[in-house]
Design a protein around this motif. Structure first.
Motif, PDB file in Angstrom:
ATOM      1  N   ASN A  57       0.775  -1.240   0.000  1.00 19.52           N
ATOM      2  CA  ASN A  57       0.000   0.000   0.000  1.00 19.52           C
ATOM      3  C   ASN A  57       0.807   1.290   0.000  1.00 19.52           C
ATOM      4  N   SER A  58       2.126   1.219   0.074  1.00 18.56           N
ATOM      5  CA  SER A  58       2.939   2.437   0.003  1.00 18.56           C
ATOM      6  C   SER A  58       4.418   2.088  -0.136  1.00 18.56           C
ATOM      7  N   ALA A  59       5.195   3.076  -0.526  1.00 17.21           N
ATOM      8  CA  ALA A  59       6.653   2.928  -0.532  1.00 17.21           C
ATOM      9  C   ALA A  59       7.161   2.876   0.903  1.00 17.21           C
ATOM     10  N   ALA A  62       6.947  -0.587   1.982  1.00 26.48           N
ATOM     11  CA  ALA A  62       7.955  -1.402   1.281  1.00 26.48           C
ATOM     12  C   ALA A  62       9.322  -1.240   1.956  1.00 26.48           C
ATOM     13  N   MET A  63       9.656  -0.024   2.348  1.00 27.44           N
ATOM     14  CA  MET A  63      10.959   0.211   3.001  1.00 27.44           C
ATOM     15  C   MET A  63      10.980  -0.374   4.410  1.00 27.44           C
ATOM     16  N   GLU A  64       9.887  -0.196   5.132  1.00 31.08           N
ATOM     17  CA  GLU A  64       9.869  -0.680   6.521  1.00 31.08           C
ATOM     18  C   GLU A  64       9.923  -2.204   6.574  1.00 31.08           C
ATOM     19  N   ALA A  87       9.453  10.088   5.209  1.00 32.14           N
ATOM     20  CA  ALA A  87       9.198   8.643   5.204  1.00 32.14           C
ATOM     21  C   ALA A  87      10.496   7.839   5.311  1.00 32.14           C
ATOM     22  N   THR A  88      11.510   8.296   4.588  1.00 31.66           N
ATOM     23  CA  THR A  88      12.782   7.570   4.539  1.00 31.66           C
ATOM     24  C   THR A  88      13.400   7.461   5.938  1.00 31.66           C
ATOM     25  N   ILE A  89      13.270   8.515   6.717  1.00 25.59           N
ATOM     26  CA  ILE A  89      13.848   8.532   8.061  1.00 25.59           C
ATOM     27  C   ILE A  89      12.908   7.836   9.045  1.00 25.59           C
ATOM     28  N   PRO A 129      19.847   5.087  -0.524  1.00 30.89           N
ATOM     29  CA  PRO A 129      19.971   6.215  -1.445  1.00 30.89           C
ATOM     30  C   PRO A 129      18.586   6.600  -1.962  1.00 30.89           C
ATOM     31  N   VAL A 130      18.386   7.878  -2.234  1.00 27.38           N
ATOM     32  CA  VAL A 130      17.075   8.368  -2.695  1.00 27.38           C
ATOM     33  C   VAL A 130      17.241   8.969  -4.093  1.00 27.38           C
ATOM     34  N   ASP A 131      16.495   8.460  -5.059  1.00 24.22           N
ATOM     35  CA  ASP A 131      16.583   8.967  -6.440  1.00 24.22           C
ATOM     36  C   ASP A 131      15.713  10.216  -6.567  1.00 24.22           C
ATOM     37  N   PHE A 196       9.108   1.597  -4.509  1.00 25.71           N
ATOM     38  CA  PHE A 196       8.430   2.541  -5.400  1.00 25.71           C
ATOM     39  C   PHE A 196       7.139   3.042  -4.770  1.00 25.71           C
ATOM     40  N   SER A 197       6.760   4.272  -5.109  1.00 25.46           N
ATOM     41  CA  SER A 197       5.502   4.833  -4.595  1.00 25.46           C
ATOM     42  C   SER A 197       4.521   5.087  -5.733  1.00 25.46           C
ATOM     43  N   PHE A 198       3.263   4.730  -5.489  1.00 24.92           N
ATOM     44  CA  PHE A 198       2.174   5.041  -6.430  1.00 24.92           C
ATOM     45  C   PHE A 198       1.174   5.977  -5.770  1.00 24.92           C
ATOM     46  N   VAL A 201       0.400  11.837  -6.120  1.00 24.83           N
ATOM     47  CA  VAL A 201       1.196  12.818  -6.879  1.00 24.83           C
ATOM     48  C   VAL A 201       2.339  12.192  -7.672  1.00 24.83           C
ATOM     49  N   LYS A 202       2.551  10.906  -7.543  1.00 25.57           N
ATOM     50  CA  LYS A 202       3.703  10.312  -8.225  1.00 25.57           C
ATOM     51  C   LYS A 202       3.405  10.072  -9.718  1.00 25.57           C
ATOM     52  N   ASN A 203       4.441   9.707 -10.490  1.00 29.54           N
ATOM     53  CA  ASN A 203       4.292   9.561 -11.952  1.00 29.54           C
ATOM     54  C   ASN A 203       3.187   8.598 -12.352  1.00 29.54           C
TER      55      ASN A 203
HETATM   56  C1  LIG Z   1       6.415   9.918  -1.772  1.00 24.42           C
HETATM   57  C2  LIG Z   1       7.719   9.552  -1.187  1.00 24.42           C
HETATM   58  C3  LIG Z   1       7.848   8.490  -0.286  1.00 24.42           C
HETATM   59  C4  LIG Z   1       6.674   7.792   0.314  1.00 24.42           C
HETATM   60  O1  LIG Z   1       5.854   7.152  -0.571  1.00 24.42           O
HETATM   61  P1  LIG Z   1       4.463   6.550  -0.012  1.00 24.42           P
HETATM   62  O2  LIG Z   1       4.006   5.651  -1.101  1.00 24.42           O
HETATM   63  O3  LIG Z   1       3.579   7.730   0.205  1.00 24.42           O
HETATM   64  O4  LIG Z   1       4.773   5.831   1.238  1.00 24.42           O
HETATM   65  C5  LIG Z   1       9.107   8.104   0.121  1.00 24.42           C
HETATM   66  N1  LIG Z   1      10.201   8.764  -0.301  1.00 24.42           N
HETATM   67  C6  LIG Z   1      10.122   9.814  -1.135  1.00 24.42           C
HETATM   68  C7  LIG Z   1      11.388  10.487  -1.582  1.00 24.42           C
HETATM   69  C8  LIG Z   1       8.874  10.263  -1.581  1.00 24.42           C
HETATM   70  O5  LIG Z   1       8.779  11.343  -2.369  1.00 24.42           O
END
Ligand SMILES: *Cc1c(COP(=O)(O)O)cnc(C)c1O
Length: 406
Positions: A57-59, A62-64, A87-89, A129-131, A196-198, A201-203
């Motif tokens: 359900n979210s990026a 996926a990271m956690e 979110a990353t932190i 790393p964050v793209d 990945f995030s959907f 606002v994402k692509n």
């Molecule tokens: C949007 C975003 C997230 C979180 O994505 P979710 O699907 O909302 O959890 C994480 N990292 C970055 C850099 C983002 O822009």
């Protein structure tokens, strides 16, 4: 030009998307099921270089889940960028580990690999790393660094499945970079794990949603990792809802206390429908980015992602730099653009400026590059349904407002 109102990043929802969703609603199966499984296969084969994919359900989830699956917890360090979304932190903190922040590279938004090299200790388990904006980080350099520091690594003793880990793991925050590439390698196949995030606002959007891609690692097969991810995404339950509907198979076990973050088939159907035109989405975003970059009046500029051949962005963000400008003038420019009807944004406020992270004990002096990039930057609207005349209007207002601010 006549006044226009231009939003920052509205979702691109087609009639086909709506039909895909209503078809699932009518189908009798709405949660995790066949649409999710097909979405995973399509993402894997078309956009993630054949790496295995699990949707959720979210990026953030996926990271956690990745950190949990690796057994990362208290006493462990996870290195990431100061220039990212919270979110990353937060995921690092949720599992009880310590976030170690590094500055961005000179003239870029992605983390400095040289600073990563300096930050690795015998407590480091993962690097995230964050793209930023969809521009891929230098993964080749990151792997070189991780390998050169292999002697410091002390294993993943708390993991249920990774018993023979021999180096730090790289988890890409690929929230922005679906469709990005380095050479022929797609984002999703550049790191050990990629999230990945959907989000809306994402692509590509499923309203809320995310995916994790991975390959076999430390002798653990992708099938075993996939099953482990699915357990973490559904309370550690050994059968999902669909499996339980098979004749006579009501009974299940809970193997450990996992999370609840599976994707629904409604969301997956929307994602699959968007995926069918994702190449067009990328092409249009590139075109808009290029137009901005070439039309900006000096000294305003954008990084030249659109003419790079080796590293290809997914153009999630169009970040404009105003060299030498102070934060107050940048904010004044944002207000002037808003008054002209154009919603702009800032990506991102460095983590150390956010209240929740004051206790990490960092100082602004530790991150000169990130602070400079932050205070000089404005994210311009970029979305696939933007019309050429809307973009011309934005450019005109940028020129006008910038001139007035001098
Ligand atoms: C949007 C975003 C997230 C979180 O994505 P979710 O699907 O909302 O959890 C994480 N990292 C970055 C850099 C983002 O822009």
């Amino acid at each position: 030009m006549k006044h226009m109102n231009i939003p920052f990043s509205p979702p691109d929802i087609s009639e086909d998307d709506i039909l895909a969703v209503t078809n699932v609603l009518r189908s009798g199966w709405i949660t995790t099921g066949p649409e999710c499984k097909t979405f995973e296969k399509e993402l894997s084969s078309q956009w993630m270089g054949g790496y295995r994919v699990a949707v959720m359900n979210s990026a953030t989830a996926a990271m956690e889940i990745t950190l949990r699956m690796l057994g990362v917890g208290s006493g462990d360090e996870v290195i990431t960028s100061v220039y990212t979304y919270a979110a990353t932190i937060n995921v690092i903190r949720h599992v009880g580990a310590t976030p170690i922040l590094v500055d961005v590279e000179v003239d870029g938004y992605n983390l400095s690999t040289e600073q990563v090299a300096r930050a690795i200790t015998n407590r480091t388990k993962v690097i995230i790393p964050v793209d930023i904006g969809g521009y891929p980080c230098d993964y080749q350099r990151l792997y070189q660094i991780v390998e050169s520091k292999q002697a410091l690594f002390t294993g993943l003793p708390r993991s249920r499945i990774f018993h023979h880990a021999d180096r730090v793991v790289i988890l890409s925050d690929a929230a922005h970079s679906l469709g990005a590439k380095i050479g022929n390698d797609m984002s999703g196949s550049l790191a050990d794990f990629s999230a990945f995030s959907f989000h809306a606002v994402k692509n590509l959007t499923t309203a809320e949603g995310g995916a994790l891609s991975f390959t076999d690692l430390f002798g653990v097969s992708t099938d075993v990792i996939y099953r482990e991810v699915m357990l973490w995404a559904l309370h550690g339950q050994d059968k999902d809802a669909l499996a339980k509907t098979q004749k006579g198979s009501w009974e299940y076990d809970i193997l450990f206390s996992g999370y609840k973050c599976n994707m629904t088939d409604i969301a997956a159907a929307l994602g699959r429908s968007q995926l069918r035109r994702y190449q067009q989405i990328l092409d249009r975003r590139r075109e808009l980015y290029k137009r901005y970059r070439t039309a900006l009046p000096e000294p305003l500029y954008m990084d030249s992602w659109d003419i790079e051949v080796e590293r290809q962005s997914s153009f999630h963000l169009a970040i404009m730099q105003m060299p030498g400008v102070r934060e107050e003038s940048r904010n004044q420019m944002l207000r002037a653009m808003a008054e002209s009807g154009v919603t702009c944004n800032v990506h991102f406020k460095p983590i150390i400026l956010l209240q929740a992270f004051y206790d990490l004990g960092y100082q602004q002096l530790d991150f000169p590059q990130a602070l400079k990039r932050y205070q000089e930057s404005i994210s311009l609207p970029i979305y696939t349904q933007m019309q050429d005349e809307q973009q011309e209007y934005i450019i005109e207002k940028l020129c006008e407002n910038y001139k007035n601010s001098l």
